[in-house]
Motif scaffolding. Structure first.
Motif, short mmCIF file in Angstrom:
data_model
loop_
_atom_site.label_atom_id
_atom_site.label_comp_id
_atom_site.label_asym_id
_atom_site.label_seq_id
_atom_site.Cartn_x
_atom_site.Cartn_y
_atom_site.Cartn_z
N VAL A 160 14.01 -10.06 3.04
CA VAL A 160 14.26 -9.24 1.87
C VAL A 160 15.37 -9.92 1.08
N ALA A 168 8.60 -6.56 7.26
CA ALA A 168 8.94 -7.63 6.33
C ALA A 168 10.00 -8.54 6.96
N ASN A 216 10.69 -8.23 -1.15
CA ASN A 216 10.44 -8.35 0.29
C ASN A 216 9.12 -9.08 0.53
N SER A 217 9.07 -9.80 1.64
CA SER A 217 7.84 -10.48 2.02
C SER A 217 6.83 -9.47 2.51
N ALA A 218 5.60 -9.94 2.75
CA ALA A 218 4.55 -9.04 3.21
C ALA A 218 4.92 -8.45 4.56
N ALA A 219 4.58 -7.18 4.75
CA ALA A 219 4.86 -6.51 6.02
C ALA A 219 3.92 -7.03 7.10
N GLN A 220 4.45 -7.17 8.30
CA GLN A 220 3.63 -7.54 9.45
C GLN A 220 3.02 -6.27 10.03
N ALA A 255 7.74 -0.91 4.81
CA ALA A 255 7.41 -2.29 5.17
C ALA A 255 8.39 -2.80 6.22
N GLY A 285 3.80 -9.09 -0.89
CA GLY A 285 5.13 -8.51 -0.90
C GLY A 285 5.30 -7.49 -2.02
N TRP A 286 6.53 -7.11 -2.23
CA TRP A 286 6.84 -6.09 -3.25
C TRP A 286 8.11 -6.48 -3.96
N GLY A 327 1.74 -1.39 5.63
CA GLY A 327 2.16 -1.99 4.37
C GLY A 327 1.26 -1.57 3.22
N VAL A 353 11.81 -0.42 1.64
CA VAL A 353 11.38 -1.51 2.53
C VAL A 353 11.46 -1.05 3.98
#
Length: 327
Positions: free
Chosen positions: A252, A249, A269-273, A246, A312-313, A278, A242
């Motif tokens: 997490v 994010a 983890n949320s989507a990367a900005q 990312a 996300g992942w 990402g 992460v």
């Protein structure tokens, strides 16, 4: 000392075999040639066990021929069936001595290969430890140093906080190096250091910016020692990925919960900005986790990793519980 002696077994056997053959052909007394046979048999075993392969083959063939020919020289009037039978009879102890030495040589070779393989596995284990733990702390140092550089002029307080995180990550990296040194000492019979497990999870997640821990206390205590250590490695590797791929994010979440008859560990983890990086991460993520897959399966668990809705992942591992969940 042993190597010098072993280097002499082959030539000694070859010389003794030639002398016995000459003595047999020239009709030396049976007592003398029998004494020569008694000397050659142990030399056959020693040569097959210790001598270099060329000397071992040459010496054993020559020594076996000399021992087999010995009784033939004492039967000048015998027909070829009787002579062949006598030669075969005396060839058996020569073959037995050579075979015993060859067997011991083979067993010693297997033992050496086993030691080499064990050392190689230990080296790979240390390399995995460095990758799993030190890389996590070093990546934290890099990220926090970058953050401190950007906020130092606008908000020195945030820079101080970043420096404190850098200090903590550096101390953790040193602790990991200490564990590696302890592992090296253990190979030489020294004391060992405990492997980190899920008990250290709150501190690990607390040092990760944006990290949230959701842990069931019963689930935390429900893993075997091997699974506990492996689960901690999975979290470290997932957080490292992460941070590397990312960094934007916002959240997490690390969760440890009961799942049927097992214990489920997940890192989401949320989507990367900042999109581009990402997407690149999603194409390349998982190399380290693939290395952990064998560990997870060795602990009778399963490991999956992949993208989730929203960009996300999710990394998810499930291990069997040692004790039945309560409640």
């Amino acid at each position: 000392m042993i190597s010098k002696l072993s280097a002499g077994y082959g030539p000694s056997l070859a010389l003794g075999a030639v002398l016995l053959l000459v003595a047999s052909v020239r009709g030396a007394p049976a007592a003398g040639t029998l004494l020569g046979v008694g000397v050659l048999l142990p030399l056959l075993a020693l040569t097959a066990r210790w001598s270099p392969r060329p000397w071992a083959w040459a010496g054993c063939c020559l020594g076996g021929a000399a021992v087999a020919y010995w009784p033939v020289s004492l039967m000048p009037d015998a027909g070829w069936p009787e002579a062949a039978g006598a030669a075969l009879f005396w060839a058996l102890p020569a073959a037995g001595a050579s075979g015993a030495g060859a067997y011991l040589r083979r067993q010693a070779g297997r033992s050496r290969r086993a030691v080499v393989e064990a050392r190689r596995e230990q080296q790979l284990e240390l390399a995995r430890d460095l990758h799993d733990f030190v890389a996590h702390d070093v990546s934290a140092i890099v990220v926090q140093a970058q953050a401190a550089r950007f906020v130092a002029e606008q908000d020195p307080r945030h820079a101080v906080a970043a420096l404190e995180r850098i200090e903590a990550a550096g101390l953790n990296a040193l602790a990991t190096m200490d564990r590696t040194v302890h592992a090296l000492r253990a190979a030489g019979g020294g004391p060992t250091a405990p492997t980190p497990g899920l008990a250290e999870l709150p501190a690990l997640v607390g040092r990760f910016e944006g990290g949230v821990l959701e842990a069931d206390p019963v689930a935390l205590a429900g893993l075997s020692r091997e699974a506990d250590s492996t689960a901690y490695r999975v979290v470290v590797e997932a957080l490292t990925n992460v941070r590397r791929h990312a960094p934007g994010a916002a959240l997490v979440t690390v969760a440890v919960r009961r799942a049927g008859a097992g214990i489920e560990l997940s890192v989401a983890n949320s989507a990367a900005q900042g999109g581009g990086r990402g997407r690149w991460a999603r194409r390349r993520s998982g190399t380290g986790l693939e290395g952990l897959r064998g560990r997870v399966e060795a602990a009778e668990g399963t490991l999956t990793a992949g993208a989730v809705d929203g960009g996300g992942w999710l990394v998810r591992a499930v291990f069997p519980a040692v004790t039945a969940p309560q409640g």
